[in-house]
Design a protein around this motif. Structure first.
Motif, PDB file in Angstrom:
ATOM      1  N   GLY A  28       8.812 -10.956   1.109  1.00  0.00           N
ATOM      2  CA  GLY A  28       7.395 -10.534   0.215  1.00  0.00           C
ATOM      3  C   GLY A  28       8.156 -10.641  -1.155  1.00  0.00           C
ATOM      4  N   VAL A  29       9.322  -9.907  -1.515  1.00  0.00           N
ATOM      5  CA  VAL A  29       9.832  -9.689  -2.579  1.00  0.00           C
ATOM      6  C   VAL A  29      10.443 -11.150  -3.142  1.00  0.00           C
ATOM      7  CG1 VAL A  29      12.319  -8.936  -2.202  1.00  0.00           C
ATOM      8  CG2 VAL A  29      11.142  -8.021  -4.011  1.00  0.00           C
ATOM      9  N   ILE A  30      11.200 -11.852  -2.246  1.00  0.00           N
ATOM     10  CA  ILE A  30      11.630 -13.255  -2.470  1.00  0.00           C
ATOM     11  C   ILE A  30      10.777 -14.268  -3.101  1.00  0.00           C
ATOM     12  CG2 ILE A  30      12.960 -15.080  -1.728  1.00  0.00           C
ATOM     13  CD1 ILE A  30      14.564 -13.043   0.295  1.00  0.00           C
ATOM     14  N   GLY A  31       9.808 -14.196  -2.249  1.00  0.00           N
ATOM     15  CA  GLY A  31       8.486 -15.099  -2.443  1.00  0.00           C
ATOM     16  C   GLY A  31       7.843 -14.907  -3.550  1.00  0.00           C
ATOM     17  N   ALA A  32       7.565 -13.408  -4.135  1.00  0.00           N
ATOM     18  CA  ALA A  32       7.292 -13.082  -5.290  1.00  0.00           C
ATOM     19  C   ALA A  32       7.895 -13.667  -6.642  1.00  0.00           C
ATOM     20  CB  ALA A  32       7.072 -11.589  -5.470  1.00  0.00           C
ATOM     21  N   ALA A  33       9.199 -13.706  -6.473  1.00  0.00           N
ATOM     22  CA  ALA A  33      10.192 -14.058  -7.306  1.00  0.00           C
ATOM     23  C   ALA A  33      10.017 -15.531  -7.698  1.00  0.00           C
ATOM     24  CB  ALA A  33      11.585 -13.775  -7.040  1.00  0.00           C
TER      25      ALA A  33
ATOM     26  N   GLY B 127       0.753  -1.084  -0.027  1.00  0.00           N
ATOM     27  CA  GLY B 127      -0.169  -0.126   0.027  1.00  0.00           C
ATOM     28  C   GLY B 127       0.908   1.332   0.071  1.00  0.00           C
ATOM     29  N   THR B 128       1.948   1.165   0.721  1.00  0.00           N
ATOM     30  CA  THR B 128       3.037   2.115   0.618  1.00  0.00           C
ATOM     31  C   THR B 128       3.973   2.295  -0.250  1.00  0.00           C
ATOM     32  OG1 THR B 128       2.422   2.119   3.012  1.00  0.00           O
ATOM     33  CG2 THR B 128       4.284   3.820   2.554  1.00  0.00           C
ATOM     34  N   ASN B 129       4.690   1.231  -0.492  1.00  0.00           N
ATOM     35  CA  ASN B 129       5.833   0.928  -1.404  1.00  0.00           C
ATOM     36  C   ASN B 129       5.903  -0.028  -2.175  1.00  0.00           C
ATOM     37  OD1 ASN B 129       7.709   3.271  -0.239  1.00  0.00           O
ATOM     38  ND2 ASN B 129       7.785   2.144   1.621  1.00  0.00           N
ATOM     39  N   VAL B 130       6.318  -0.005  -3.160  1.00  0.00           N
ATOM     40  CA  VAL B 130       6.500  -1.004  -4.149  1.00  0.00           C
ATOM     41  C   VAL B 130       7.895  -1.502  -4.410  1.00  0.00           C
ATOM     42  CG1 VAL B 130       6.304   0.330  -6.244  1.00  0.00           C
ATOM     43  CG2 VAL B 130       6.072  -2.281  -6.541  1.00  0.00           C
ATOM     44  N   ARG B 131       8.384  -2.699  -4.394  1.00  0.00           N
ATOM     45  CA  ARG B 131       9.716  -3.206  -4.336  1.00  0.00           C
ATOM     46  C   ARG B 131       9.824  -3.998  -5.551  1.00  0.00           C
ATOM     47  NH1 ARG B 131      12.679  -3.937   1.213  1.00  0.00           N
ATOM     48  NH2 ARG B 131      11.069  -5.500   1.494  1.00  0.00           N
ATOM     49  N   VAL B 132      10.875  -4.095  -6.259  1.00  0.00           N
ATOM     50  CA  VAL B 132      11.222  -4.876  -7.390  1.00  0.00           C
ATOM     51  C   VAL B 132      12.714  -5.352  -7.089  1.00  0.00           C
ATOM     52  CG1 VAL B 132      11.435  -5.073  -9.967  1.00  0.00           C
ATOM     53  CG2 VAL B 132       9.665  -3.709  -8.888  1.00  0.00           C
ATOM     54  N   ALA B 133      12.873  -6.692  -7.413  1.00  0.00           N
ATOM     55  CA  ALA B 133      14.206  -7.242  -7.399  1.00  0.00           C
ATOM     56  C   ALA B 133      14.345  -8.425  -8.061  1.00  0.00           C
ATOM     57  CB  ALA B 133      14.215  -7.622  -5.769  1.00  0.00           C
ATOM     58  N   SER B 134      15.664  -8.599  -8.335  1.00  0.00           N
ATOM     59  CA  SER B 134      16.050 -10.078  -9.108  1.00  0.00           C
ATOM     60  C   SER B 134      16.750 -10.933  -7.972  1.00  0.00           C
ATOM     61  CB  SER B 134      17.159  -9.714 -10.069  1.00  0.00           C
ATOM     62  OG  SER B 134      18.224  -9.212  -9.581  1.00  0.00           O
ATOM     63  N   VAL B 135      16.308 -12.081  -7.961  1.00  0.00           N
ATOM     64  CA  VAL B 135      16.519 -13.037  -6.988  1.00  0.00           C
ATOM     65  C   VAL B 135      17.098 -14.059  -7.350  1.00  0.00           C
ATOM     66  CG1 VAL B 135      15.280 -14.336  -4.815  1.00  0.00           C
ATOM     67  CG2 VAL B 135      14.337 -12.333  -5.641  1.00  0.00           C
TER      68      VAL B 135
END
Lengths: 297, 297
Positions: free
Chosen positions: A287-292, A11-19
């Motif tokens: 969250g970002v690791i699981g998304a990947a 809701g506040t931030n969006v993060r994008v990562a390569s994992v």
């Protein structure tokens, strides 16, 4: 081998990562979500972030963890309270117009559950029930390394589990639901009722560590209901391990010691010693690791 | 192809059957269990029954459905209240001394769940939650045609699900557990409290059909708690279908209509139309059919 991209859309931030294969974050970017600018604006921002993280490397898969409710099968975000104005947003289709790769959407708790099951507190276990105790109470079930979504994607929506039909009621949840007792928001509300001023869950724990009895009762109740919720999950699916994270769990032994204690009262005696409660291990990055990982199930 | 033998070991009777590929019972024998004669006596009786049902045909697999608690992994019956004096009985090992074939043990509700998932009310669904509302309340989860036992075999032990921490208490169950509200025994107990005489669940339903308000309140409460239990299972694993059987469900529309009605109040609005409740279809034979399926998962 191309990149695995994870997107943690909050809701506040969006993060994008390569994992990486081993679950480590290689490169990560963060921007404010600005959900109020509408889905088109934010999705275009996400596309630029993905392009920036990927550079000239090929992308093998993109996963998005987002607040629920959403439809993981259709890849559509349905009206989540945390993304006001986002109503039936087909985010997977939008991204597919830009990236010719596998793209998956799931809710943020399921993404975190997957990361914790593979690389965190649930590593090595076959069935992992992840619980996050934070502003709300959510969860996710991972069986043999895969998210168990349930038929309509509502598996793990444990915040709505009824524990007391005569209990507190909260927003759109059931009366006496787990979240109305054990969430940070619930504790803050009890604090304000008891002390006549605003205070967060941390303030309650701070008072507990000073020996304040009224604060202790608030914490006792929150833990008691969390233990009942864990017992109910045990008597429904008996997972090998519970991995528990979220801000409220940072209170350390003030919460973990009595939680294990209360749980003993609520499960069959022969079962007590077998119930594993593990703290979440990946903290903010789950969250970002699981998304990947969503495209690698 | 050899025979698939199912054994339904109950507190009163034991049934042994050969079950065909299509789930139909081919030959079946029934004898009194005589559990009080000790496990050796009953197991020898079971061995004779198997030999009698099999005749000179070869046996491909033997499955046993028995009252819990038991350990499906070790094949051991642990002290079940319905088989007094049976304490740590390695029934699978005993049968292996006589039959050189695959032999599996599971609890009776899981066996019935498997039969209903494959050939009964859950046929065609990927994830099936079976609920039996009878003397007690039990259940079993079948995912992709296999029983999900849980880590220690306690998956489906929904009778112990806490729904009201200030509620009724029953034997060794949690205070306010589902079984203390929705089981036939619970309804009989409420009947005796309200009417000052003994009556079974059927008597309560009989009075309801005559318009008796006190009896109606007993049924309303039982159904209300059953609906809460189903809602909780939905918000934990969201199975594709619930298959509900057991003697109490024979009350027909007196229970099914209000059950669907109450459930609407306890699940997220978007979910209501997707929740499938199906009556169990195999009636008394589910146990023995499911037992025969235990070696074919």
């Amino acid at each position: 081998m191309g990149l695995h991209i994870g997107i943690d859309l909050g809701g506040t931030n969006v993060r994008v990562a390569s994992v990486l294969e081993n679950g480590e974050v290689d490169e990560m970017m963060q921007e404010p979500t600005e959900a109020e600018q509408g889905p088109k604006y934010t999705i275009e921002k996400i596309i630029r972030m993905i392009e920036s993280v990927a550079g000239d490397q090929s992308i093998e898969g993109i996963g998005i963890g987002a607040p629920g409710p959403l439809d993981p099968h259709r890849g559509v975000i349905l009206a989540p309270p945390n993304l006001p104005g986002w109503d039936e947003v087909p985010i997977v289709d939008h991204l597919k117009n830009h990236f010719q790769t596998t793209i998956k959407l799931n809710n943020d708790a399921n993404a975190a559950a997957l990361a914790e099951a593979r690389f965190g507190g649930g590593k090595g276990y076959e069935s992992v029930f992840y619980i996050t105790v934070s502003t709300g109470v959510g969860g996710g079930l991972v069986i043999n390394g895969r998210v168990f979504n349930g038929a309509q994607g509502y598996a793990g929506e444990i915040g709505n589990m009824i524990l007391n039909p005569h209990g507190y009621q909260y927003s759109n949840l059931n009366k006496g639901a787990l979240e109305s007792y054990s969430s940070g928001t619930a504790m803050a509300e009890r604090f304000s009722d008891q002390f006549g001023k605003y205070g967060a869950a941390e303030d309650v724990f701070e008072l507990v560590s000073q020996g304040n009895e009224k604060a202790q009762r608030i914490v006792d109740e929150a833990i008691d209901y969390l233990a009942m919720g864990i017992a109910n999950i045990t008597h429904i699916i008996n997972p090998e391990v519970f991995v528990i994270g979220g801000g409220v769990m940072n209170a350390g032994e003030l919460i973990w010691v009595p939680l294990r204690d209360r749980l003993e009262d609520y499960v069959y005696p022969g079962l007590v010693e077998h119930i594993h409660l593990e703290p979440a291990a990946l903290s903010g990055e789950a969250g970002v690791i699981g998304a990947a990982l969503l495209t690698q199930q």
